[in-house]
Enzyme design. Structure first.
Site, PDB file in Angstrom:
ATOM      1  N   SER A 119       0.821  -1.219   0.000  1.00  0.00           N
ATOM      2  CA  SER A 119       0.000   0.000   0.000  1.00  0.00           C
ATOM      3  C   SER A 119       0.855   1.269   0.000  1.00  0.00           C
ATOM      4  O   SER A 119       1.920   1.315   0.612  1.00  0.00           O
ATOM      5  CB  SER A 119      -0.882  -0.006   1.246  1.00  0.00           C
ATOM      6  OG  SER A 119      -1.450   1.271   1.455  1.00  0.00           O
ATOM      7  N   GLN A 139       0.703  -0.695  -4.807  1.00  0.00           N
ATOM      8  CA  GLN A 139      -0.632  -0.092  -4.848  1.00  0.00           C
ATOM      9  C   GLN A 139      -0.509   1.417  -4.692  1.00  0.00           C
ATOM     10  O   GLN A 139       0.046   1.907  -3.708  1.00  0.00           O
ATOM     11  CB  GLN A 139      -1.517  -0.657  -3.722  1.00  0.00           C
ATOM     12  CG  GLN A 139      -2.908  -0.013  -3.679  1.00  0.00           C
ATOM     13  CD  GLN A 139      -2.992   1.106  -2.648  1.00  0.00           C
ATOM     14  OE1 GLN A 139      -2.446   1.001  -1.563  1.00  0.00           O
ATOM     15  NE2 GLN A 139      -3.698   2.186  -3.006  1.00  0.00           N
ATOM     16  N   TYR A 141      -2.137   5.021  -4.062  1.00  0.00           N
ATOM     17  CA  TYR A 141      -3.139   6.035  -3.778  1.00  0.00           C
ATOM     18  C   TYR A 141      -2.612   7.245  -4.529  1.00  0.00           C
ATOM     19  O   TYR A 141      -1.554   7.766  -4.215  1.00  0.00           O
ATOM     20  CB  TYR A 141      -3.251   6.300  -2.273  1.00  0.00           C
ATOM     21  CG  TYR A 141      -4.151   5.318  -1.551  1.00  0.00           C
ATOM     22  CD1 TYR A 141      -5.373   4.926  -2.079  1.00  0.00           C
ATOM     23  CD2 TYR A 141      -3.778   4.800  -0.314  1.00  0.00           C
ATOM     24  CE1 TYR A 141      -6.201   4.038  -1.407  1.00  0.00           C
ATOM     25  CE2 TYR A 141      -4.610   3.904   0.370  1.00  0.00           C
ATOM     26  CZ  TYR A 141      -5.817   3.532  -0.191  1.00  0.00           C
ATOM     27  OH  TYR A 141      -6.633   2.664   0.466  1.00  0.00           O
ATOM     28  N   THR A 167      -5.745   2.241  -6.762  1.00  0.00           N
ATOM     29  CA  THR A 167      -7.010   2.133  -6.031  1.00  0.00           C
ATOM     30  C   THR A 167      -7.842   3.387  -6.255  1.00  0.00           C
ATOM     31  O   THR A 167      -7.406   4.500  -5.947  1.00  0.00           O
ATOM     32  CB  THR A 167      -6.745   1.907  -4.532  1.00  0.00           C
ATOM     33  OG1 THR A 167      -6.016   0.689  -4.408  1.00  0.00           O
ATOM     34  CG2 THR A 167      -8.030   1.804  -3.738  1.00  0.00           C
ATOM     35  N   ARG A 176     -16.963   6.365   8.249  1.00  0.00           N
ATOM     36  CA  ARG A 176     -16.636   5.137   8.976  1.00  0.00           C
ATOM     37  C   ARG A 176     -16.818   5.369  10.477  1.00  0.00           C
ATOM     38  O   ARG A 176     -15.906   5.869  11.142  1.00  0.00           O
ATOM     39  CB  ARG A 176     -15.193   4.715   8.706  1.00  0.00           C
ATOM     40  CG  ARG A 176     -14.917   4.345   7.257  1.00  0.00           C
ATOM     41  CD  ARG A 176     -13.481   3.858   7.101  1.00  0.00           C
ATOM     42  NE  ARG A 176     -13.161   3.565   5.714  1.00  0.00           N
ATOM     43  CZ  ARG A 176     -11.942   3.234   5.288  1.00  0.00           C
ATOM     44  NH1 ARG A 176     -10.948   3.140   6.153  1.00  0.00           N
ATOM     45  NH2 ARG A 176     -11.718   2.978   4.019  1.00  0.00           N
ATOM     46  N   LYS A 249      -8.180  -0.859  -9.193  1.00  0.00           N
ATOM     47  CA  LYS A 249      -8.831  -1.551  -8.074  1.00  0.00           C
ATOM     48  C   LYS A 249     -10.033  -0.741  -7.586  1.00  0.00           C
ATOM     49  O   LYS A 249      -9.929   0.473  -7.400  1.00  0.00           O
ATOM     50  CB  LYS A 249      -7.823  -1.730  -6.935  1.00  0.00           C
ATOM     51  CG  LYS A 249      -8.388  -2.363  -5.670  1.00  0.00           C
ATOM     52  CD  LYS A 249      -7.265  -2.715  -4.702  1.00  0.00           C
ATOM     53  CE  LYS A 249      -7.755  -3.385  -3.434  1.00  0.00           C
ATOM     54  NZ  LYS A 249      -8.244  -2.458  -2.428  1.00  0.00           N
ATOM     55  N   HIS A 273     -13.523  -2.583  -1.428  1.00  0.00           N
ATOM     56  CA  HIS A 273     -12.633  -2.192  -0.336  1.00  0.00           C
ATOM     57  C   HIS A 273     -13.072  -2.841   0.981  1.00  0.00           C
ATOM     58  O   HIS A 273     -12.943  -2.270   2.057  1.00  0.00           O
ATOM     59  CB  HIS A 273     -12.627  -0.665  -0.203  1.00  0.00           C
ATOM     60  CG  HIS A 273     -11.310  -0.077   0.221  1.00  0.00           C
ATOM     61  ND1 HIS A 273     -10.430   0.510  -0.654  1.00  0.00           N
ATOM     62  CD2 HIS A 273     -10.716   0.030   1.446  1.00  0.00           C
ATOM     63  CE1 HIS A 273      -9.368   0.957   0.015  1.00  0.00           C
ATOM     64  NE2 HIS A 273      -9.518   0.677   1.290  1.00  0.00           N
ATOM     65  N   GLY A 306     -14.360 -10.084   0.950  1.00  0.00           N
ATOM     66  CA  GLY A 306     -15.152 -11.159   1.541  1.00  0.00           C
ATOM     67  C   GLY A 306     -14.528 -12.540   1.455  1.00  0.00           C
ATOM     68  O   GLY A 306     -15.122 -13.505   1.944  1.00  0.00           O
ATOM     69  N   GLY A 327      -7.651 -10.227   2.162  1.00  0.00           N
ATOM     70  CA  GLY A 327      -7.561  -8.994   2.927  1.00  0.00           C
ATOM     71  C   GLY A 327      -7.452  -9.232   4.425  1.00  0.00           C
ATOM     72  O   GLY A 327      -6.449  -9.762   4.924  1.00  0.00           O
ATOM     73  N   ARG A 328      -8.514  -8.891   5.163  1.00  0.00           N
ATOM     74  CA  ARG A 328      -8.450  -8.908   6.627  1.00  0.00           C
ATOM     75  C   ARG A 328      -7.875 -10.190   7.242  1.00  0.00           C
ATOM     76  O   ARG A 328      -7.123 -10.095   8.222  1.00  0.00           O
ATOM     77  CB  ARG A 328      -9.841  -8.659   7.202  1.00  0.00           C
ATOM     78  CG  ARG A 328     -10.342  -7.208   7.035  1.00  0.00           C
ATOM     79  CD  ARG A 328     -11.729  -7.103   7.638  1.00  0.00           C
ATOM     80  NE  ARG A 328     -12.310  -5.785   7.587  1.00  0.00           N
ATOM     81  CZ  ARG A 328     -13.166  -5.368   6.639  1.00  0.00           C
ATOM     82  NH1 ARG A 328     -13.500  -6.179   5.634  1.00  0.00           N
ATOM     83  NH2 ARG A 328     -13.687  -4.156   6.686  1.00  0.00           N
TER      84      ARG A 328
HETATM   85  C1  FNR Z   1      -7.727  -2.008   3.327  1.00  0.00           C
HETATM   86  N1  FNR Z   1      -7.771  -1.908   1.941  1.00  0.00           N
HETATM   87  C2  FNR Z   1      -6.846  -1.119   1.282  1.00  0.00           C
HETATM   88  N2  FNR Z   1      -6.850  -1.061  -0.068  1.00  0.00           N
HETATM   89  C3  FNR Z   1      -5.921  -0.331  -0.729  1.00  0.00           C
HETATM   90  O1  FNR Z   1      -5.930  -0.311  -1.958  1.00  0.00           O
HETATM   91  N3  FNR Z   1      -4.975   0.358  -0.021  1.00  0.00           N
HETATM   92  C4  FNR Z   1      -4.908   0.361   1.322  1.00  0.00           C
HETATM   93  O2  FNR Z   1      -4.040   0.981   1.923  1.00  0.00           O
HETATM   94  C5  FNR Z   1      -5.901  -0.381   2.019  1.00  0.00           C
HETATM   95  N4  FNR Z   1      -5.911  -0.410   3.376  1.00  0.00           N
HETATM   96  C6  FNR Z   1      -6.788  -1.230   4.041  1.00  0.00           C
HETATM   97  C7  FNR Z   1      -6.722  -1.326   5.427  1.00  0.00           C
HETATM   98  C8  FNR Z   1      -7.550  -2.228   6.098  1.00  0.00           C
HETATM   99  C9  FNR Z   1      -7.430  -2.356   7.577  1.00  0.00           C
HETATM  100  C10 FNR Z   1      -8.473  -3.016   5.388  1.00  0.00           C
HETATM  101  C11 FNR Z   1      -9.346  -4.020   6.071  1.00  0.00           C
HETATM  102  C12 FNR Z   1      -8.561  -2.888   4.008  1.00  0.00           C
HETATM  103  C13 FNR Z   1      -8.716  -2.747   1.166  1.00  0.00           C
HETATM  104  C14 FNR Z   1      -8.112  -4.111   0.866  1.00  0.00           C
HETATM  105  O3  FNR Z   1      -7.091  -4.006  -0.097  1.00  0.00           O
HETATM  106  C15 FNR Z   1      -9.178  -5.086   0.323  1.00  0.00           C
HETATM  107  O4  FNR Z   1      -9.843  -4.493  -0.754  1.00  0.00           O
HETATM  108  C16 FNR Z   1     -10.178  -5.484   1.410  1.00  0.00           C
HETATM  109  O5  FNR Z   1      -9.505  -5.768   2.608  1.00  0.00           O
HETATM  110  C17 FNR Z   1     -10.997  -6.678   0.979  1.00  0.00           C
HETATM  111  O6  FNR Z   1     -12.015  -6.937   1.899  1.00  0.00           O
HETATM  112  P1  FNR Z   1     -11.912  -8.115   3.003  1.00  0.00           P
HETATM  113  O7  FNR Z   1     -11.807  -9.418   2.254  1.00  0.00           O
HETATM  114  O8  FNR Z   1     -10.706  -7.844   3.826  1.00  0.00           O
HETATM  115  O9  FNR Z   1     -13.165  -8.004   3.787  1.00  0.00           O
END
Ligand code: FNR
Length: 376
Positions: A119, A139, A141, A167, A176, A249, A273, A306, A327-328
């Site tokens: 990231s 990635q 931003y 992204t 949030r 993304k 996301h 998910g 992800g998480r």
């Molecule tokens: C993210 N995600 C994310 N995406 C991205 O492009 N740059 C980033 O810095 C972040 N940071 C970030 C922090 C946290 C704590 C989370 C949970 C998510 C989104 C991430 O890349 C991804 O799209 C999601 O996490 C997918 O969802 P699930 O499967 O984690 O629920």
């Protein structure tokens, strides 16, 4: 085999292989702020829930008496072959949950030959993370300062990041509640946001060095990265300055996917996301078939939001994703055990995927298509 042998000797894995239990363990180890930074989502959590609901609404129909002993998960993405259709999603400021943060994640991914997607909001510099070796994607931003953008791209290229993931869905942070009810500054102070704050061009914009005035640096950083979207007509800046594949993304609408293809992009990640941006948006898996129908023959379609189990990966691949981003779940592994914890989570998911694929009657991801699923 490893699983059976461990069973015979009574050896248990150091952490649960159940994603929900691992999250509970992580929660017991983390302070409230860092826990909710990861667990939280936008608004009422409707889209986060819709992401899971979209998986639960689709069921695999297993096939029997087929030869599936020799399975092969290897997957080609952008001309490079990886051992499985899986990459680690970009997650910002990972040292909020473990001091080794993205370094641990990158080392775990490298040891498995899978891409780590670093990231822009990383807590370690992209040069430090590159030392882990292994396949790495960057990635972006996308800053509202072209010279900072070009500096980040140049640093990423020099450090061996071969694929750019841009992204689009987070040009500003969404509503949030979990974040708004807490302050992260105490945690962030310790972690840095090293990539943007360490960038020499970004630093040249500051009146005083970051080390002397972090608050001012963050205040300068925020408007550069936050607040307004870029538009389609600005994509040539990235296309002209990045030789490798570019992946957008956060795509959910088929028309946006078509525009990405028209703009010379190489791939898209169908993603919301993790339900952290537009609350009320459709479940990510529900957006996948439309995007695949629109551009599946022109772009590499990746998927996230998910993914928790091997069956989830099978479903996303069946609907046309070439690979998925985790992800998480790996962040919970990171919180529990640093590099080992991330590796544990990814290996468990791959084992689950491998078994589910074989038991459903398939040998390779390429054999999957929508006809193996039934809508409940
Ligand atoms: C993210 N995600 C994310 N995406 C991205 O492009 N740059 C980033 O810095 C972040 N940071 C970030 C922090 C946290 C704590 C989370 C949970 C998510 C989104 C991430 O890349 C991804 O799209 C999601 O996490 C997918 O969802 P699930 O499967 O984690 O629920």
């Amino acid at each position: 085999l490893e699983i059976y042998l461990n069973g015979l000797t009574g050896a248990l894995p150091p952490y649960s292989v159940d994603p929900a239990k691992l999250q509970e363990t992580a929660r017991s180890l983390l302070e409230e702020g860092p826990y909710w930074y990861v667990a939280g989502s936008a608004g009422s959590g409707e889209t986060d829930a819709a992401n899971r609901a979209a998986f639960l609404r689709r069921a695999i129909v297993p096939r029997m008496l087929r030869e599936t002993t020799e399975r092969d998960l290897s997957t080609e993405l952008f001309g490079r072959t990886y051992p499985a259709p899986l990459a680690l999603a970009p997650i910002g400021v990972q040292s909020i949950v473990h001091p080794h943060g993205e370094l641990a994640t990158a080392r775990a991914a490298a040891s498995l030959g899978l891409p780590t997607i670093l990231s822009t909001a990383s807590s370690h510099t992209l040069e430090e993370v590159a030392e882990a070796g292994g396949p790495r994607w960057y990635q972006l931003y996308w800053p509202h300062d072209d010279e900072v953008t070009l500096s980040l791209l140049e640093r990423a290229r020099k450090s061996g990041y071969d694929t750019l993931v841009v992204t689009l869905d987070t040009f500003t942070l969404a509503w949030r509640p979990n974040d708004l009810d807490r302050s992260y500054l105490p945690f962030l102070r310790g972690t840095g946001l090293a990539i943007p704050l360490s960038d020499p061009v970004f630093r040249s914009r500051l009146e005083r060095p970051v080390e002397e005035d972090l608050d001012a640096a963050i205040m300068a950083w925020a408007p550069m990265f936050n607040g307004r979207a870029h538009t389609w007509d600005q994509l040539p800046l990235l296309r002209d300055n990045w030789d490798g594949p570019i992946v957008l993304k956060g795509i959910q609408h088929p028309d946006d996917a078509r525009r990405a293809a028209d703009a010379g992009m190489d791939g898209v990640v169908v993603s919301n996301h993790g339900g952290r941006q537009v609350d009320g948006a459709l479940g990510s898996l529900d957006a996948l078939p439309g995007v695949v129908a629109a551009v599946g023959d022109r772009l590499t379609v990746l998927f996230d939001s998910g993914i928790r189990t091997g069956a989830d990966v099978v479903k996303a691949l069946a609907l046309g994703a070439r690979a998925v981003l985790l992800g998480r779940p790996y962040v919970w592994g990171l919180a529990c055990g640093g590099e080992d914890g991330v590796r544990h989570v990814v290996r468990a998911l791959l084992a689950d995927l491998d078994l589910t694929l074989g038991l459903a009657g398939f040998r390779t991801p390429a054999e999957l298509d929508p006809s193996i699923l039934e809508e409940r």
